[in-house]
Design a protein around this motif. Structure first.
Motif, PDB file in Angstrom:
ATOM      1  N   LYS A 148     -14.169   2.845 -13.905  1.00  0.00           N
ATOM      2  CA  LYS A 148     -13.130   3.655 -13.247  1.00  0.00           C
ATOM      3  C   LYS A 148     -11.740   3.231 -13.748  1.00  0.00           C
ATOM      4  CE  LYS A 148     -11.430   5.274  -8.814  1.00  0.00           C
ATOM      5  NZ  LYS A 148     -11.581   5.257  -7.354  1.00  0.00           N
ATOM      6  N   LYS A 149     -11.517   1.938 -13.796  1.00  0.00           N
ATOM      7  CA  LYS A 149     -10.225   1.426 -14.278  1.00  0.00           C
ATOM      8  C   LYS A 149      -9.921   1.929 -15.681  1.00  0.00           C
ATOM      9  CE  LYS A 149     -10.224  -2.991 -11.848  1.00  0.00           C
ATOM     10  NZ  LYS A 149     -10.526  -4.406 -12.078  1.00  0.00           N
ATOM     11  N   GLN A 150     -10.948   1.867 -16.564  1.00  0.00           N
ATOM     12  CA  GLN A 150     -10.746   2.249 -17.962  1.00  0.00           C
ATOM     13  C   GLN A 150     -10.565   3.764 -18.103  1.00  0.00           C
ATOM     14  OE1 GLN A 150     -10.279  -0.149 -20.142  1.00  0.00           O
ATOM     15  NE2 GLN A 150      -9.907   1.270 -21.841  1.00  0.00           N
TER      16      GLN A 150
ATOM     17  N   SER B   8     -16.680   3.630  -9.647  1.00  0.00           N
ATOM     18  CA  SER B   8     -15.903   2.459  -9.229  1.00  0.00           C
ATOM     19  C   SER B   8     -15.936   1.429 -10.347  1.00  0.00           C
ATOM     20  CB  SER B   8     -16.495   1.865  -7.936  1.00  0.00           C
ATOM     21  OG  SER B   8     -17.809   1.414  -8.201  1.00  0.00           O
TER      22      SER B   8
ATOM     23  N   GLU C 279     -15.095  -1.401 -13.320  1.00  0.00           N
ATOM     24  CA  GLU C 279     -14.350  -1.447 -14.587  1.00  0.00           C
ATOM     25  C   GLU C 279     -14.285  -0.085 -15.270  1.00  0.00           C
ATOM     26  OE1 GLU C 279     -12.537  -4.002 -15.859  1.00  0.00           O
ATOM     27  OE2 GLU C 279     -13.004  -4.803 -13.874  1.00  0.00           O
TER      28      GLU C 279
ATOM     29  N   ASN D 269     -21.408   2.705 -15.095  1.00  0.00           N
ATOM     30  CA  ASN D 269     -20.584   1.487 -15.054  1.00  0.00           C
ATOM     31  C   ASN D 269     -21.358   0.285 -15.599  1.00  0.00           C
ATOM     32  OD1 ASN D 269     -18.114   0.066 -14.297  1.00  0.00           O
ATOM     33  ND2 ASN D 269     -19.376  -0.922 -12.738  1.00  0.00           N
TER      34      ASN D 269
ATOM     35  N   LYS E 195      -7.052   4.411 -17.075  1.00  0.00           N
ATOM     36  CA  LYS E 195      -6.148   3.928 -18.128  1.00  0.00           C
ATOM     37  C   LYS E 195      -6.106   4.908 -19.304  1.00  0.00           C
ATOM     38  CE  LYS E 195      -5.522  -0.177 -20.933  1.00  0.00           C
ATOM     39  NZ  LYS E 195      -6.262  -1.315 -21.499  1.00  0.00           N
TER      40      LYS E 195
END
Ligand code: MN
Length: 203
Positions: free
Chosen positions: A98-100, A94, A96, A197, A103
């Motif tokens: 996960k976001k990266q 989960s 940042e 993370n 992306k």
């Protein structure tokens, strides 16, 4: 003197993904050997023992006759210490990281596939890493006990390690025999995404 770090969990905790005997030998024999060999190599030298990280980032200053033994064993000590820290059951990706990952790789499944493919492609002993460089993520391999924090002139790669997986046969052969892919897939069940993370946010 460097010492073997304590394992946070019992050796059977990692079942059925990493088997008890492998974990025990891996920690008490393989990792312990790297620690012992490193301490022996540093005896009667003026090499700074201030920190393992500092030692790894200053390998270029070490004399030729000591370089290989220190590179291999300081690398082995660092890599295994890092590896044990990112193992835990039932963790979810989960935040940042996960976001990266999404992306960079499109989605989490594609990231896992890229990681698995690169792990299989690696010939012989070594490690696979997810590293952060500036704000970019990439998957890289290193040979033997090299790692991405040794300088680029030593290993040809550089990055801050977020995830690491040992690709030496000693880490999977008892359970998985020659089937490295099944071992890599089992790693997803043991990866401490929460820790990864936290490490990601640090750099
Ligand atoms: Mn190992």
């Amino acid at each position: 003197m460097y010492t073997l770090p304590k394992m946070k969990y019992s050796y059977d905790y990692f079942e059925p993904y990493f088997d008890t005997l492998t974990m025990k030998i891996h920690h008490t024999k393989h990792h312990q050997n790297y620690v012992n060999n490193l301490n022996n190599a540093l005896l009667n030298t003026k090499i700074s023992k201030s920190s393992l990280k500092h030692l790894l980032q200053n390998l270029h200053k070490i004399s030729k006759d000591k370089l290989n033994v220190i590179r291999n064993n300081a690398g082995g000590h660092f890599n295994h210490t890092f590896f044990w820290k990112i193992l835990k059951k039932n963790c979810k990706l989960s935040g940042e990281l996960k976001k990266q990952i999404i992306k960079t790789f499109g989605n989490v499944d594609n990231f896992k596939k890229c990681f698995e493919n690169k792990a299989i492609e690696h010939f012989g002993s070594g490690w696979i890493w997810l590293v952060k460089n500036d704000n970019n993520l990439s998957i890289i391999n290193t040979n033997n006990q090299d790692n991405p924090i040794m300088s680029k002139e030593i290993t040809g790669v550089f990055g801050n390690p977020i995830i690491a997986l040992d690709l030496w046969e000693h880490s999977y052969y008892l359970k998985y025999k020659n089937n490295r892919l099944d071992y890599v897939k089992s790693f997803w069940k043991l990866l401490n995404w929460e820790k990864a993370n936290c490490i990601y946010l640090k750099y």
